[in-house]
Every structure is written in structure tokens, then in C-alpha cells.
Design an enzyme around this catalytic site. Structure first.
Site, PDB file in Angstrom:
ATOM      1  CG  ASN A  31       1.666   2.172   4.804  1.00  0.00           C
ATOM      2  OD1 ASN A  31       1.039   2.073   4.134  1.00  0.00           O
ATOM      3  ND2 ASN A  31       3.128   1.845   3.795  1.00  0.00           N
ATOM      4  CB  SER A  54      -6.145   2.391  11.322  1.00  0.00           C
ATOM      5  OG  SER A  54      -6.523   1.851  12.138  1.00  0.00           O
ATOM      6  CB  SER A  55      -6.152  -2.353   9.910  1.00  0.00           C
ATOM      7  OG  SER A  55      -7.003  -2.830   9.344  1.00  0.00           O
ATOM      8  CE1 TYR A  97      -1.705  -4.524  11.359  1.00  0.00           C
ATOM      9  CE2 TYR A  97      -3.958  -5.561  11.500  1.00  0.00           C
ATOM     10  CZ  TYR A  97      -2.951  -3.784  11.329  1.00  0.00           C
ATOM     11  OH  TYR A  97      -2.733  -4.046   9.311  1.00  0.00           O
ATOM     12  CG  ASP A 114      14.529   0.593  12.571  1.00  0.00           C
ATOM     13  OD1 ASP A 114      13.190   0.265  12.600  1.00  0.00           O
ATOM     14  OD2 ASP A 114      15.205  -1.005  13.254  1.00  0.00           O
ATOM     15  CE  LYS A 157      -2.175  -0.925  11.046  1.00  0.00           C
ATOM     16  NZ  LYS A 157      -1.287   0.174  10.569  1.00  0.00           N
ATOM     17  CB  ILE A 217      -0.798  -0.062   1.358  1.00  0.00           C
ATOM     18  CG1 ILE A 217      -2.004  -1.235   1.318  1.00  0.00           C
ATOM     19  CG2 ILE A 217      -1.759   1.390   1.518  1.00  0.00           C
ATOM     20  CD1 ILE A 217      -3.155  -1.634   2.018  1.00  0.00           C
TER      21      ILE A 217
END
Length: 277
Positions: free
Chosen positions: A97, A147-148, A161, A70, A165, A25
Site C-alpha cells: 500500500n 494502485s489508483s 504518479y 524504510d 501506479k 488507507i
């Protein structure tokens, strides 16, 4: 005509930093921004993959730079912003992202996974955002967190996860108020399940990296469609952007009927054992 319309974007000439943009993405967002006429700074830890992405973007615009670092460390985040300023003199857009998913029952998880996942999804955002904010104030630019759907409602087998998020929402909400007088646009984008690169990996319960199966089906978004939606949210300076029918439905139902959403998740628990965004 399509390319002509893209070149007329309000993003033309803007300097955009996109984290985690060597593939997936992030690369799709960087590519779409380049088509809109933006100057793009990509970041990633894999030097070879990053240089390949940089070469691809430079076929669209010469104003592209890949910075290998990093950003889960404060030093890496500062280095990325410093390189952007050194090269282009300003930062107009920061797209946070970079991220990493996991799967497994909470009871089976190696506790170290919490550190790994939060470093990859939250620390990366904080480590770049903090040094970038003063530049975004100067440019009255955009600060966007990717986010998600997992950040709308905690999903089974993705507990850590989901927690990471969800925390991006808190960051976005806080900084939106803190920077209310600075002119910074703050955005938060919730992609649904999206096509993944063939070599994409996730973290298993024991902390090892395992490949993610290719995602297929009508409910799976393309990377391009996600990138286009992110760029539209930038152009319109939106705060919340929820993608995919499933994501939009979840965002509506979760606050109103949380028990119903829970029952739907239980009924479809098999798909969550296969997917990990």
C-alpha cells in the site's frame, strides 16, 4: 451482529503485512484486517505516528506489531519481512500500500521526482514482495498491490504518479503468471479519490512537499469503504478490483474509447489541478 460476522472471516488467524499503514488507507486496511481476526504487521518511517497506529490496532487485537523501517531500500524490505516471520512465524497476506503522489506539469518537473515517486510506489512494493514471496508460497497466501485510478489512465498533472501506479499492473500480471502453480493469490486494487488525512502531503514540481487539500464531495470515497473493499477482494481472492463509479467507468471506457476519455479529462481538467490521489 456486525462484529460477529467479521469474526467469522476466512482471514481469522492469518498474518498480514500492510505497508504504509501508520495512517490513511493503509491504517484503515490494517484496522479492518484486525477486526476480521488477522494478526497485523504495520510499517512506516515515522516512529511516533507508527506507534500511535500500533496502539490503536492493539485495542482490537493484541496480535499487532509496528515495524519502523524504510522499505524504499532492499534492506528495509527484508527487515520488515524478517520481523514478521520472527514475530508470527509466517506471512499469509502482503498488502503493498505504501505510496506517494505528485502534481505538476511534466515540463516543469525536477527530474529527481521520478526517482522519488518510483521509490515510494514501485521500489517499496518490490523490496517487500521479493523476500516475502517464499513465505507466501508456503502459506498459499495473498499478494495485493494498491494502485489508483491514476493507474488505469494517465491523468494530467500526475504524470509520474500515473506511470508508477501503472507499473504495478505489470508487476501484478507478471507475478500472477510466474506463481500460477504456487497457490499464491495476486490482487490489484484501484481506489478512486479517497478522503485524506489532514497532514497528508504530495510532491510539487520543484520536489518540495506541499499539503493536499481535504477531499470532499460525493465522488470521494472514505478510507473505511476502501479498506472494506480491499478485505472483500482478499476473502474472494480476486485479481482486479476497481473502486468508485469514476474508476469503474474509466476502466471500461479507456480500452474501448480512449479518445472519449481524453476529451472528458480535458473538459474536467480543473478538478485534476485540485486533486492528487
Amino acid at each position: 451482529m456486525a462484529k460477529l460476522l467479521k469474526s467469522e472471516s476466512s482471514l481469522r488467524g492469518k498474518v498480514a503485512v500492510v505497508t504504509g499503514s501508520a495512517r490513511g488507507i493503509g491504517k484503515a486496511i490494517a484496522t479492518e484486517l484486525a477486526h476480521k481476526g488477522a494478526k497485523v504487521i504495520l510499517s512506516g518511517r515515522d516512529e511516533k505516528r507508527l506507534r500511535m497506529a500500533e496502539a490503536d490496532i492493539r485495542q482490537i487485537t493484541p496480535d499487532a506489531l509496528g515495524v519502523c523501517c524504510d522499505i524504499s531500500t532492499t534492506e528495509g524490505g527484508k527487515y520488515l519481512t524478517d520481523q514478521a516471520i520472527k514475530t508470527f512465524g509466517t506471512i499469509d497476506i502482503l498488502i503493498n500500500n505504501a505510496g506517494l503522489s505528485m502534481r505538476g506539469n511534466l515540463a516543469d518537473l525536477d527530474p529527481a521526482i521520478f526517482k522519488t515517486i518510483f521509490e515510494a510506489n514501485v521500489f517499496t512494493a518490490a523490496n517487500v514482495t521479493i523476500p516475502a514471496i517464499r513465505h507466501l508460497r508456503n502459506s498459499k497466501g495473498s499478494l495485493v498491490f494498491i494502485s489508483s485510478v491514476s493507474g488505469i489512465r494517465g491523468l494530467p498533472f500526475q504524470s509520474v504518479y500515473s506511470a508508477a501506479k501503472m507499473s504495478l499492473r505489470a508487476l501484478a500480471e507478471s507475478v500472477k503468471i510466474e506463481e500460477r502453480d504456487s497457490g499464491i493469490h495476486v490482487g490489484l486494487v484501484y481506489p478512486g479519490y479517497t478522503q485524506n488525512d489532514p497532514d497528508k502531503e504530495t510532491i510539487s514540481a520543484d520536489g518540495s512537499r506541499i499539503p493536499i487539500n481535504p477531499r470532499k464531495g460525493r465522488d470521494v470515497m472514505t478510507q473505511q469503504s476502501v479498506a472494506e473493499a480491499v478485505v472483500r477482494s482478499l476473502e474472494k481472492r480476486r485479481f482486479i478490483t476497481v473502486l468508485s463509479p469514476l474508476g469503474k467507468l474509466t476502466a471500461i471506457l479507456q480500452p474501448l474509447f480512449p479518445r472519449l476519455v481524453e476529451l472528458v479529462l480535458i473538459r474536467n481538467i480543473g478538478r485534476f489541478m485540485r486533486h492528487s490521489h
